[in-house]
Design a protein around this motif. Sequence first.
Motif, PDB file in Angstrom:
ATOM      1  N   VAL A 402       0.887  -1.135   0.152  1.00 14.38           N
ATOM      2  CA  VAL A 402      -0.121   0.236   0.053  1.00 14.38           C
ATOM      3  C   VAL A 402       1.261   1.298   0.110  1.00 14.38           C
ATOM      4  CG1 VAL A 402      -1.405   1.271   1.314  1.00 14.38           C
ATOM      5  CG2 VAL A 402      -2.129  -1.670   1.398  1.00 14.38           C
ATOM      6  N   THR A 403       0.417   2.072  -0.684  1.00 13.60           N
ATOM      7  CA  THR A 403       1.185   3.789  -0.891  1.00 13.60           C
ATOM      8  C   THR A 403       0.510   4.616  -0.688  1.00 13.60           C
ATOM      9  OG1 THR A 403       2.646   2.882  -3.099  1.00 13.60           O
ATOM     10  CG2 THR A 403       2.889   5.492  -2.397  1.00 13.60           C
ATOM     11  N   TRP A 404       1.443   5.261   0.653  1.00  9.32           N
ATOM     12  CA  TRP A 404      -0.271   6.478   1.657  1.00  9.32           C
ATOM     13  C   TRP A 404       1.112   7.073   1.898  1.00  9.32           C
ATOM     14  CZ3 TRP A 404      -4.574   8.034   1.807  1.00  9.32           C
ATOM     15  CH2 TRP A 404      -4.727   9.194   2.622  1.00  9.32           C
ATOM     16  N   GLY A 405       0.574   8.768   1.874  1.00  7.49           N
ATOM     17  CA  GLY A 405       1.825   9.958   2.641  1.00  7.49           C
ATOM     18  C   GLY A 405       3.187  10.043   2.082  1.00  7.49           C
ATOM     19  N   GLY A 406       3.702   9.367   0.260  1.00  6.50           N
ATOM     20  CA  GLY A 406       4.795   9.200   0.682  1.00  6.50           C
ATOM     21  C   GLY A 406       5.334   7.922   0.626  1.00  6.50           C
ATOM     22  N   TYR A 407       4.801   7.121   1.563  1.00  4.77           N
ATOM     23  CA  TYR A 407       5.217   6.157   1.516  1.00  4.77           C
ATOM     24  C   TYR A 407       5.023   4.797   0.957  1.00  4.77           C
ATOM     25  CZ  TYR A 407       7.952   9.073   5.630  1.00  4.77           C
ATOM     26  OH  TYR A 407       8.343   9.758   6.105  1.00  4.77           O
ATOM     27  N   THR A 408       6.040   3.793   0.856  1.00  9.42           N
ATOM     28  CA  THR A 408       5.353   2.449   0.222  1.00  9.42           C
ATOM     29  C   THR A 408       5.563   1.438   1.192  1.00  9.42           C
ATOM     30  OG1 THR A 408       5.523   2.813  -1.665  1.00  9.42           O
ATOM     31  CG2 THR A 408       5.637   0.400  -1.676  1.00  9.42           C
ATOM     32  N   PHE A 409       4.268   0.516   1.997  1.00  8.61           N
ATOM     33  CA  PHE A 409       4.373  -0.028   2.910  1.00  8.61           C
ATOM     34  C   PHE A 409       3.966  -1.752   2.327  1.00  8.61           C
ATOM     35  CE2 PHE A 409       2.534   3.359   4.806  1.00  8.61           C
ATOM     36  CZ  PHE A 409       3.330   3.503   6.204  1.00  8.61           C
ATOM     37  N   GLU A 410       5.036  -2.912   2.071  1.00 13.61           N
ATOM     38  CA  GLU A 410       4.665  -4.021   1.368  1.00 13.61           C
ATOM     39  C   GLU A 410       5.140  -5.412   2.508  1.00 13.61           C
ATOM     40  OE1 GLU A 410       7.472  -6.354  -1.671  1.00 13.61           O
ATOM     41  OE2 GLU A 410       8.108  -4.795  -1.019  1.00 13.61           O
ATOM     42  N   VAL A 411       4.228  -5.877   2.987  1.00 12.47           N
ATOM     43  CA  VAL A 411       4.318  -6.985   3.749  1.00 12.47           C
ATOM     44  C   VAL A 411       5.247  -7.805   3.486  1.00 12.47           C
ATOM     45  CG1 VAL A 411       2.843  -8.589   4.587  1.00 12.47           C
ATOM     46  CG2 VAL A 411       1.820  -6.966   3.673  1.00 12.47           C
ATOM     47  N   MET A 412       5.984  -8.432   4.244  1.00  9.06           N
ATOM     48  CA  MET A 412       7.120  -9.121   3.782  1.00  9.06           C
ATOM     49  C   MET A 412       7.225 -10.645   4.372  1.00  9.06           C
ATOM     50  SD  MET A 412       9.376  -6.741   2.389  1.00  9.06           S
ATOM     51  CE  MET A 412      10.547  -8.100   2.539  1.00  9.06           C
ATOM     52  N   ASP A 413       6.093 -10.830   5.566  1.00  8.01           N
ATOM     53  CA  ASP A 413       6.131 -12.063   6.382  1.00  8.01           C
ATOM     54  C   ASP A 413       4.805 -12.337   6.989  1.00  8.01           C
ATOM     55  OD1 ASP A 413       7.185 -14.359   7.456  1.00  8.01           O
ATOM     56  OD2 ASP A 413       7.834 -14.033   9.040  1.00  8.01           O
ATOM     57  N   VAL A 414       3.862 -13.955   6.356  1.00  9.69           N
ATOM     58  CA  VAL A 414       2.451 -12.858   7.223  1.00  9.69           C
ATOM     59  C   VAL A 414       2.500 -15.159   7.781  1.00  9.69           C
ATOM     60  CG1 VAL A 414       0.253 -13.918   6.641  1.00  9.69           C
ATOM     61  CG2 VAL A 414       1.968 -12.066   5.559  1.00  9.69           C
ATOM     62  N   ASP A 415       2.655 -14.880   9.355  1.00  8.84           N
ATOM     63  CA  ASP A 415       2.124 -16.252   9.737  1.00  8.84           C
ATOM     64  C   ASP A 415       0.882 -16.489   9.848  1.00  8.84           C
ATOM     65  OD1 ASP A 415       3.061 -18.245  11.294  1.00  8.84           O
ATOM     66  OD2 ASP A 415       3.867 -17.340  13.084  1.00  8.84           O
ATOM     67  N   SER A 416       0.016 -17.671   9.714  1.00  5.95           N
ATOM     68  CA  SER A 416      -0.786 -17.767   9.903  1.00  5.95           C
ATOM     69  C   SER A 416      -2.502 -16.616  10.022  1.00  5.95           C
ATOM     70  CB  SER A 416      -1.027 -18.869  11.744  1.00  5.95           C
ATOM     71  OG  SER A 416      -0.515 -19.889  11.086  1.00  5.95           O
ATOM     72  N   TYR A 417      -2.330 -15.806   8.853  1.00  5.03           N
ATOM     73  CA  TYR A 417      -3.079 -14.805   9.005  1.00  5.03           C
ATOM     74  C   TYR A 417      -2.423 -13.539   9.383  1.00  5.03           C
ATOM     75  CZ  TYR A 417      -5.750 -18.168   6.695  1.00  5.03           C
ATOM     76  OH  TYR A 417      -5.910 -19.314   6.148  1.00  5.03           O
ATOM     77  N   ARG A 418      -1.629 -13.666  10.141  1.00  6.42           N
ATOM     78  CA  ARG A 418      -0.717 -12.656  10.945  1.00  6.42           C
ATOM     79  C   ARG A 418       0.406 -11.644  10.754  1.00  6.42           C
ATOM     80  NH1 ARG A 418       3.340 -11.638  14.300  1.00  6.42           N
ATOM     81  NH2 ARG A 418       3.125 -10.229  16.521  1.00  6.42           N
ATOM     82  N   GLN A 421       5.532  -8.756   9.501  1.00 10.25           N
ATOM     83  CA  GLN A 421       6.848  -7.935   9.113  1.00 10.25           C
ATOM     84  C   GLN A 421       6.893  -6.719   7.949  1.00 10.25           C
ATOM     85  OE1 GLN A 421       9.289  -7.060  11.131  1.00 10.25           O
ATOM     86  NE2 GLN A 421       9.221  -8.495  12.636  1.00 10.25           N
ATOM     87  N   VAL A 422       6.985  -5.448   8.381  1.00  6.48           N
ATOM     88  CA  VAL A 422       6.391  -5.264   6.743  1.00  6.48           C
ATOM     89  C   VAL A 422       7.344  -4.103   6.667  1.00  6.48           C
ATOM     90  CG1 VAL A 422       4.784  -3.525   6.273  1.00  6.48           C
ATOM     91  CG2 VAL A 422       3.824  -4.868   7.346  1.00  6.48           C
ATOM     92  N   MET A 423       7.797  -4.089   5.531  1.00  7.23           N
ATOM     93  CA  MET A 423       8.983  -3.282   4.473  1.00  7.23           C
ATOM     94  C   MET A 423       8.104  -1.445   4.774  1.00  7.23           C
ATOM     95  SD  MET A 423      12.462  -2.669   4.433  1.00  7.23           S
ATOM     96  CE  MET A 423      13.077  -4.391   4.299  1.00  7.23           C
ATOM     97  N   VAL A 424       8.889  -0.306   5.261  1.00 10.87           N
ATOM     98  CA  VAL A 424       8.487   0.460   4.059  1.00 10.87           C
ATOM     99  C   VAL A 424       9.086   1.492   3.900  1.00 10.87           C
ATOM    100  CG1 VAL A 424       7.698   2.895   4.944  1.00 10.87           C
ATOM    101  CG2 VAL A 424       7.002   0.829   6.609  1.00 10.87           C
ATOM    102  N   THR A 425       9.084   1.701   2.376  1.00 10.46           N
ATOM    103  CA  THR A 425       9.919   2.344   1.675  1.00 10.46           C
ATOM    104  C   THR A 425       9.867   3.747   1.295  1.00 10.46           C
ATOM    105  OG1 THR A 425      10.561   0.152   1.397  1.00 10.46           O
ATOM    106  CG2 THR A 425      11.444   2.467  -0.074  1.00 10.46           C
ATOM    107  N   ARG A 426      10.428   5.012   1.976  1.00 12.18           N
ATOM    108  CA  ARG A 426      10.011   6.203   1.854  1.00 12.18           C
ATOM    109  C   ARG A 426      10.172   6.419  -0.031  1.00 12.18           C
ATOM    110  NH1 ARG A 426      11.120  10.428   4.992  1.00 12.18           N
ATOM    111  NH2 ARG A 426      12.877   9.815   6.014  1.00 12.18           N
TER     112      ARG A 426
END
Length: 442
Positions: A402-418, A421-426
């Motif tokens: 998801v990109t919002w407010g000048g940042y991209t939030f990318e899901v890096m790891d999901v464990d049983s739907y949880r 870790q999320v990588m946030v890049t400016r």
Amino acid sequence: MSVSQSLFLLFLLILISAFFSLAEIALAASRPVKLRQMADEGITNALRVMQVQEKPGHYFTVVQIGMNALAILGGIVGEGLFSPLFTALFALQLEAEQAATLGFVASFILTTSLFIVITDLIPKQVAMAIPEQFAIRVIGPMRILATLLKPLVLLYSWIVSGVITLLKLPKQRDDSVTPEDIMAMTQAGAQSGTLAASEHQVIENIFELETRTLPSAMTHREGIVYFLRDDPDALIRSRIADEPYSAYPVCDGDIDHIVGYVTIKDLFQRVLNDQPISLDDPTLIRKPLVVPDRLTLAEVLKQFRQAGETFALIVNEYSLVVGLISLNDVMSIVMGDMVSPWYEEQIVRRDENSWLIDGVTPIQDVRRALDIDSVPHEDEYETLAGFLMTMLRRVPKRTDSVTWGGYTFEVMDVDSYRIDQVMVTRTIPQVGAEGAGPALKG
């Protein structure tokens, strides 16, 4: 009247007019909070200033009578003093009629300039810098003048009050101090350097307690360390050694059936006295404080105080345990960096333009770390994972972004739907980025 007498009279009129100008702005700019502090220190004039601020009509009437009367007198004296001099000067080059006209204009400009600079601009700028100090000094003379000019003051006040009532205009200013006012003052103090950045952050965090709900600061269900009532002595001792906490919930079968809690202090006393630990002992188990998950942090602090407890179990509307919160958890939110980097474990900065963030990190902490003013639908979720779910409208999977407010939030790891870790890049800043719709990638 001689030239020297005229000069002295004009100078005196200017000084008195400057006094009225200073008195006017000093009262208007004085801060009630500062005056209250001065009054508490024993300065009685500060109380008088506060009383006048509540009903300033008579005070300002005296100011206007004085300033207007002095300005008219000053104009008369100045014209009589300077006009002949300028007329004689211009008569050396011009005809008498033109010289008289220009002499009057020059006299008017000079007299007006003296009043503007000396009786208006200088006093008001000085009074704006330290209004309370001037206000407590001029309040005495102004009270005397108000008594001497009382007939005129009452007449003008009656006329003004009638006009204000007729036009339905406000008569008194609102001196109430809102949280927004306090935040603005602390922000100004931080920017000027009189308030340390960490102190400003603490004040901001205190007001944030009124809006942050428990899920934003609690230990989530899967992170709770608890005992079962039938746990053996060896298991209890081993768990205490591996995961030391001040208190542990005691459950009957599973975490949703809480029977009480036991403190580390009581357990250590058993260990030191070489007594066996049995959670079936009713003298060892204490009644827990149980609170709903919709409470704010400010509300749970109140419950801590009323119950005399330092931690609480949090349940949802179905009476299922969703988390645990302690007094230390709340205070760490308040104290922030003054205690320890509160986001050190959940928000890890990789470099200048990227962060690795745990999915359960409170969204307020994410906003603060990334300096994002707002996120959409913030009242619908508590964590970064909730933000991603709300934006994607589904349970995220690895590589979703998801990109919002000048940042991209990318899901890096999901464990049983949880979301772990999320990588946030400016990203490259764009004008109006926060007002535009989010960019989604699935």
